[in-house]
Design an enzyme around this catalytic site. Sequence first.
Site, PDB file in Angstrom:
ATOM      1  CG  ASP A  86      46.966  33.089  41.720  1.00 57.94           C
ATOM      2  OD1 ASP A  86      47.689  33.994  42.162  1.00 57.94           O
ATOM      3  OD2 ASP A  86      45.716  33.116  41.750  1.00 57.94           O
TER       4      ASP A  86
ATOM      5  CG  HIS B 195      42.258  36.885  47.318  1.00 54.20           C
ATOM      6  ND1 HIS B 195      43.262  36.776  48.238  1.00 54.20           N
ATOM      7  CD2 HIS B 195      42.859  37.052  46.128  1.00 54.20           C
ATOM      8  CE1 HIS B 195      44.443  36.853  47.619  1.00 54.20           C
ATOM      9  NE2 HIS B 195      44.227  37.015  46.337  1.00 54.20           N
ATOM     10  N   GLY B 196      37.952  37.170  46.302  1.00 53.61           N
ATOM     11  CA  GLY B 196      36.587  36.666  46.377  1.00 53.61           C
ATOM     12  C   GLY B 196      35.544  37.634  45.847  1.00 53.61           C
TER      13      GLY B 196
ATOM     14  N   GLY C  31      43.280  40.012  43.842  1.00 51.92           N
ATOM     15  CA  GLY C  31      41.920  40.302  44.315  1.00 51.92           C
ATOM     16  C   GLY C  31      41.307  41.500  43.630  1.00 51.92           C
TER      17      GLY C  31
ATOM     18  CG  ASN D 279      46.518  38.352  40.089  1.00 57.02           C
ATOM     19  OD1 ASN D 279      47.246  38.715  39.166  1.00 57.02           O
ATOM     20  ND2 ASN D 279      46.944  37.614  41.084  1.00 57.02           N
ATOM     21  CB  ILE D 280      40.541  39.395  36.634  1.00 57.37           C
ATOM     22  CG1 ILE D 280      40.883  40.883  36.784  1.00 57.37           C
ATOM     23  CG2 ILE D 280      39.035  39.199  36.417  1.00 57.37           C
ATOM     24  CD1 ILE D 280      40.743  41.699  35.519  1.00 57.37           C
TER      25      ILE D 280
ATOM     26  CB  SER E 158      35.617  36.977  41.773  1.00 64.16           C
ATOM     27  OG  SER E 158      36.258  36.451  42.907  1.00 64.16           O
TER      28      SER E 158
END
Length: 322
Positions: free
Chosen positions: A83, A181-182, A225, A267-268, A270
């Site tokens: 990543d 992201h985050g 994200g 994409n996972i 958090s």
Amino acid sequence: MPLVTTTEMFKKAYDGGYAVGAFNVNNMEIVQGITEAAGELKSPVILQVSKGARAYANHTYLVKLVEAAVIENPEIPIALHLDHGDSFELCKSCIDGGFTSVMIDASSKSFEDNIALTKQVVEYAHAHGVVVEAELGTLAGIEDEVVVEAGHESYTRPEEVEEFVSRTGCDSLAIAIGTSHGAYKFTAAQCTRNEEGILVPPPLRFDVLEECMKKLPGFPIVLHGSSSVPQEFVKMVNQYGGNMPDAVGIPEEQLRKAATLAVCKINIDSDIRLAMTGNIRKYFAEHPDHFDPRQYLKPARQAVKDMVAHKIQYVLGSDGKA
Ligand SMILES: [Zn+2]
């Protein structure tokens, strides 16, 4: 089956109107939680490792943990992906070290520099049977060492994607359509609040996604994200001594819609962190006398498994597609 690339996974996902989850792995419990869910639901899965994960856990440990998951789940296809690779050397190290897929993220560079670096990685990767994800456009937010301040993000320009893909030869493309992201994807000023006072983020730019699809028919698109920051976990963190006000993510129904379009990889990260942290905080609060790490890592691992199972069935739509 041995570790696979994402080529076949993405082809089936594109044609089948679903997406494959790409979950970040940093330790044994996370690898187990994700792959137990995918194994039971007969879902393909991508385990991805960031530069930060490699720095934390060491390349060899992560590869061997993933290899163990492959042995334990022989019926599902599993890909091992880098990543946000930020240099040719990092990508090469992962290609040489057993990964089946790498991302080169040169999205902060100029269009021409992004093409040049991506092409260099693609040539090396393809010569070694490894596939490459590239990125055009920049997401806001923080992911390990990738920091983009709010206001410096930019949506992908659909008029650039065709030239970028044909000149680089990349196998999939991450685009920016408003994911971030985050766990703090949006400021309160960017959102509205619902009747419970929970922030509601601005909708994803499906017009940008659809334009990209038209320019690249049949080509797999990636969304970074894309955690949803489930409020049950945020509440749990806050209830048991944490402090995460206004953490907010991407609504799951928008991701589900993206999965039915050209988005083949979501994409996972958090949400895994939140599931583990919420449950560990709860465990500590309820069992102040316990001190065996297995006692609190067990419910944390189960929470990761339950969360991933939910994503596979209700967001990605990849159950039964192994
Ligand atoms: Zn990312």
